[in-house]
Design an enzyme around this catalytic site. Structure first.
Site, mmCIF file in Angstrom:
data_model
loop_
_atom_site.group_PDB
_atom_site.id
_atom_site.type_symbol
_atom_site.label_atom_id
_atom_site.label_comp_id
_atom_site.label_asym_id
_atom_site.label_seq_id
_atom_site.Cartn_x
_atom_site.Cartn_y
_atom_site.Cartn_z
ATOM 1 N N ASP A 252 36.027 38.357 33.249
ATOM 2 C CA ASP A 252 36.610 39.120 34.363
ATOM 3 C C ASP A 252 36.801 40.553 33.874
ATOM 4 O O ASP A 252 36.704 40.822 32.676
ATOM 5 C CB ASP A 252 37.962 38.507 34.774
ATOM 6 C CG ASP A 252 38.614 39.274 35.933
ATOM 7 O OD1 ASP A 252 37.882 39.697 36.855
ATOM 8 O OD2 ASP A 252 39.836 39.467 35.915
ATOM 9 N N SER A 253 37.109 41.437 34.798
ATOM 10 C CA SER A 253 37.400 42.820 34.413
ATOM 11 C C SER A 253 38.677 42.890 33.572
ATOM 12 O O SER A 253 38.904 43.878 32.885
ATOM 13 C CB SER A 253 37.590 43.664 35.661
ATOM 14 O OG SER A 253 38.727 43.219 36.364
ATOM 15 N N TYR B 223 37.252 46.915 38.279
ATOM 16 C CA TYR B 223 35.862 46.996 38.733
ATOM 17 C C TYR B 223 35.779 47.411 40.207
ATOM 18 O O TYR B 223 34.771 47.916 40.659
ATOM 19 C CB TYR B 223 35.183 45.620 38.625
ATOM 20 C CG TYR B 223 34.761 45.166 37.248
ATOM 21 C CD1 TYR B 223 35.067 45.905 36.107
ATOM 22 C CD2 TYR B 223 34.037 43.977 37.091
ATOM 23 C CE1 TYR B 223 34.675 45.458 34.852
ATOM 24 C CE2 TYR B 223 33.637 43.531 35.846
ATOM 25 C CZ TYR B 223 33.959 44.263 34.723
ATOM 26 O OH TYR B 223 33.564 43.815 33.484
ATOM 27 N N GLY B 224 36.869 47.118 40.934
ATOM 28 C CA GLY B 224 36.826 47.165 42.400
ATOM 29 C C GLY B 224 36.471 48.486 43.041
ATOM 30 O O GLY B 224 36.034 48.527 44.182
ATOM 31 N N ASN C 171 35.867 38.029 41.652
ATOM 32 C CA ASN C 171 35.234 38.108 42.983
ATOM 33 C C ASN C 171 34.327 39.334 43.081
ATOM 34 O O ASN C 171 33.245 39.273 43.660
ATOM 35 C CB ASN C 171 36.302 38.216 44.072
ATOM 36 C CG ASN C 171 37.121 36.952 44.218
ATOM 37 O OD1 ASN C 171 36.852 36.143 45.085
ATOM 38 N ND2 ASN C 171 38.119 36.768 43.374
ATOM 39 N N THR C 172 34.783 40.435 42.499
ATOM 40 C CA THR C 172 34.006 41.676 42.575
ATOM 41 C C THR C 172 32.692 41.517 41.806
ATOM 42 O O THR C 172 31.628 41.928 42.286
ATOM 43 C CB THR C 172 34.832 42.841 41.974
ATOM 44 O OG1 THR C 172 36.159 42.783 42.505
ATOM 45 C CG2 THR C 172 34.214 44.175 42.285
ATOM 46 N N GLU D 295 47.331 45.111 35.406
ATOM 47 C CA GLU D 295 46.824 45.391 34.055
ATOM 48 C C GLU D 295 47.823 46.210 33.229
ATOM 49 O O GLU D 295 47.772 46.218 32.014
ATOM 50 C CB GLU D 295 45.476 46.127 34.135
ATOM 51 C CG GLU D 295 44.324 45.254 34.622
ATOM 52 C CD GLU D 295 43.869 44.217 33.594
ATOM 53 O OE1 GLU D 295 43.810 44.528 32.394
ATOM 54 O OE2 GLU D 295 43.589 43.061 33.992
ATOM 55 N N CYS E 117 40.911 38.106 44.962
ATOM 56 C CA CYS E 117 40.754 38.751 43.646
ATOM 57 C C CYS E 117 41.496 37.855 42.658
ATOM 58 O O CYS E 117 42.624 37.422 42.940
ATOM 59 C CB CYS E 117 41.364 40.145 43.670
ATOM 60 S SG CYS E 117 41.509 40.907 42.033
ATOM 61 N N THR E 118 40.883 37.575 41.520
ATOM 62 C CA THR E 118 41.475 36.604 40.602
ATOM 63 C C THR E 118 42.758 37.117 39.938
ATOM 64 O O THR E 118 43.498 36.336 39.342
ATOM 65 C CB THR E 118 40.462 36.181 39.520
ATOM 66 O OG1 THR E 118 39.960 37.355 38.858
ATOM 67 C CG2 THR E 118 39.305 35.419 40.129
ATOM 68 N N HIS E 119 43.018 38.405 40.043
ATOM 69 C CA HIS E 119 44.305 38.928 39.548
ATOM 70 C C HIS E 119 45.460 38.556 40.479
ATOM 71 O O HIS E 119 46.608 38.447 40.034
ATOM 72 C CB HIS E 119 44.275 40.464 39.465
ATOM 73 C CG HIS E 119 43.545 41.035 38.296
ATOM 74 N ND1 HIS E 119 42.172 41.003 38.179
ATOM 75 C CD2 HIS E 119 44.006 41.675 37.181
ATOM 76 C CE1 HIS E 119 41.824 41.605 37.043
ATOM 77 N NE2 HIS E 119 42.914 42.020 36.428
HETATM 78 N N1 DGL Z 1 39.728 40.150 39.164
HETATM 79 C C1 DGL Z 1 38.688 40.791 39.818
HETATM 80 C C2 DGL Z 1 38.263 40.212 41.121
HETATM 81 O O1 DGL Z 1 38.440 39.033 41.316
HETATM 82 C C3 DGL Z 1 38.417 42.226 39.565
HETATM 83 C C4 DGL Z 1 39.357 43.203 40.110
HETATM 84 C C5 DGL Z 1 39.031 44.586 39.648
HETATM 85 O O2 DGL Z 1 38.710 44.745 38.482
HETATM 86 O O3 DGL Z 1 39.079 45.501 40.469
HETATM 87 O O4 DGL Z 1 37.724 40.875 41.965
#
Ligand code: DGL
Length: 269
Positions: free
Chosen positions: A16-17, A48-49, A80-81, A160, A192-194
């Protein structure tokens, strides 16, 4: 005698990011307690988003290469991204390895919604991806579901930074969630997994009749199915080893890691 070949005992690789992928890791470990795992958090490049699709593909490619070089038997894109922008590219490039992706759970939410109005909170690049557009168009056309999309700009940065319980987080969550509530959603999809780490805060803001869902368990189940299909499940019932590795922020990984788990090692690259 070792009756299983290396492929079975090789780790499940996830990336993941940042720390968000650990929400998927937790589902995987709870469903498959004997599997070895390797989780890569690319914190250095989070979030990453808001990056371009090309930049996300390049980062996901590098993460995949790292996990493959480390001997992963399957890759879970716990982002997800990353999934919505890069999984087609990854599957095409690395044909020898199975990939599992994660996408916002709008389909189950839409099918179960009574009000036929659901909210989805995700990153900009997830919501603007063609994969997301395909799924949401289908739901809108075939099921007459209204999908209220909201970019969660700034949320990943705060997570983060370890600022989950900060006043800034509360302000952002209210700004993003209350308009969806006002429009009558009965499902909120965390895309988003966060975001599962924000559940306590989210539940204080939205009314209790709104169901909050994410795709974590479904991803773990799909991972198990695909491992079984390719005869890659680890059937050894010994204590597995887990490694979380970061190229950036070690304290943040330590903060979100389960406590009292001696077989989990967390380290910086
Ligand atoms: N955890 C990520 C997701 O599910 C990435 C979020 C990010 O880095 O912007 O999209």
């Amino acid at each position: 005698m070792d009756t299983l070949n290396d492929k079975n005992t090789a780790p499940i690789g996830l990336f993941d990011s940042g720390v968000g992928g650990s929400t998927i890791w937790k589902e995987i470990v709870s469903l498959m307690p004997y599997e070895n795992t390797l989780f890569l958090a690319d914190n250095k490049n989070a979030p990453y988003g808001e990056k371009s699709r090309e930049a996300i593909i390049a980062l996901c490619d590098a993460n995949t290469q790292f996990l493959l070089d480390s001997g992963a038997k399957i890759i879970v894109v716990a982002c997800n991204t990353g999934t919505t922008n890069a999984i087609t590219y990854l599957r095409d490039k690395y044909k020898q390895i199975p990939f599992i992706g994660i996408e916002p759970a709008i389909k189950p939410a839409g099918l179960q919604s009574i009000t036929k109005k659901i909210g989805v909170l995700a990153t900009r690049r997830t919501l603007t991806s063609s994969l997301f557009a395909q799924t949401s168009e289908h739901l809108k056309q075939e099921e007459q579901v209204q999908i209220i999309e909201q970019v969660g700009e700034g949320l990943v940065d705060l997570i983060e930074a370890g600022a989950i319980e900060s006043p800034e987080m509360e302000v952002l969550l209210r700004k993003y969630l209350l308009p969806m509530v006002a429009q009558g959603i009965d499902y909120l999809v965390l895309g988003c997994t966060h975001y599962p780490y924000l559940l306590p805060q989210i539940q204080q803001i939205i009314p209790s009749h709104i169901k909050v869902i994410d795709s974590g368990y479904a991803v773990a189940k799909q991972t198990r199915n695909i491992l079984a299909k390719y005869h890659l499940l680890n059937e050894k019932t010994t204590t597995p080893s887990h490694l979380w590795i970061t190229n950036g922020n070690l304290p943040i990984l330590e903060m979100f890691a389960p406590k009292n788990m001696p077989n989990l090692q967390i380290k910086k690259m």
